[in-house]
Motif scaffolding. Sequence first.
Motif, PDB file in Angstrom:
ATOM      1  N   ALA A   1      -4.653   1.772  -1.271  1.00  0.00           N
ATOM      2  CA  ALA A   1      -5.409   2.146  -0.079  1.00  0.00           C
ATOM      3  C   ALA A   1      -6.006   3.532  -0.250  1.00  0.00           C
TER       4      ALA A   1
ATOM      5  N   PHE B   1      -9.684  -0.558   0.887  1.00  0.00           N
ATOM      6  CA  PHE B   1      -8.428  -1.243   0.591  1.00  0.00           C
ATOM      7  C   PHE B   1      -8.693  -2.253  -0.522  1.00  0.00           C
TER       8      PHE B   1
ATOM      9  N   PHE C   1       0.859  -1.179   0.000  1.00  0.00           N
ATOM     10  CA  PHE C   1       0.000   0.000   0.000  1.00  0.00           C
ATOM     11  C   PHE C   1       0.900   1.234   0.000  1.00  0.00           C
TER      12      PHE C   1
END
Length: 310
Positions: A128, A149, A104
């Motif tokens: 994310a 997410f 992420f």
Amino acid sequence: MKIATMATGGIGGFLAVRLTQAGHQVATIARGAHLSAIRENGLTLNAPDGDEGATTITPWIATDDPAQVGPVDAIVFGVKGNALESAAAACLPMIGPDTVVIPFLNGVEAADRLLGILPEHSVAKGVAHISTTISAPGVIQQVGTFNRFVFAERDSRRSARIDALRSAFNAAGASSPATMNIDRELWSKFVLFSAMSGITAAARCRIGDVLEQPPLAELFQAVVAETAAVARARGVALPSTAEQDTWRIVLGLPKDMRASTAIDVEAGRPLEIDWVSGAVPRLAQEVGLSAPANSMLYAVLLPHKGGKGS
């Protein structure tokens, strides 16, 4: 599931609290005062008013040495782009036969960079959408109520390990929808973030300033258009309305919002511009395009790349 957060910043900290609450074993990799606070007082998530307030958990393991953790089912990989190589190498003791690493990070190159360090079968792709930060050692502050997410295997195929991790996220209150095209998800965010990051950092401004100053608004839209053009030239199936959709998102953002890059400039911290404003012209050149607006922003920010100590 056994899950490690590498490292336990805003994104990793949010997920560590939520997943621990849901009954998973979460190892939090951190360092310095942040690690000391987690060990002594637990890890606290301050959610927005009207949500669940402050929640404190005791991680399964809190350490600065991944070798103490051993193999896990999944690694939430959320470091700054500049720290990717060293952090990835540190993850190797936590990699088992079916461990999945979900990066992420800002930008669109994290998975490709991880492939040079981690086993190919371990690396997935992720993006994310959340606003969180370390507000004090051991304390994660969430801004706003949204969290999303999205992650998948690199080719977007369905897999049991991705399904299991998505189910864990969703059951823990962290929204994780399925996707059939993870590259489109990554680039859709990058189209917005390349402009948000470059302009709010270079101009030392917030979104309200962009909307109030026509030249800034024009520059913002030029960056969006450049990044979207690079995505399409690289075969990413962005919708034809991506530029307009992105600007509509900007119009609805809080006026005082700015990118983490702008905050890092103000604080004198190193910048990950090589993977944002600097990445667009580099990726554009590979497909025979130019990206002058992004190149200009990169040049303006370059003297600040190393932070105060540069």
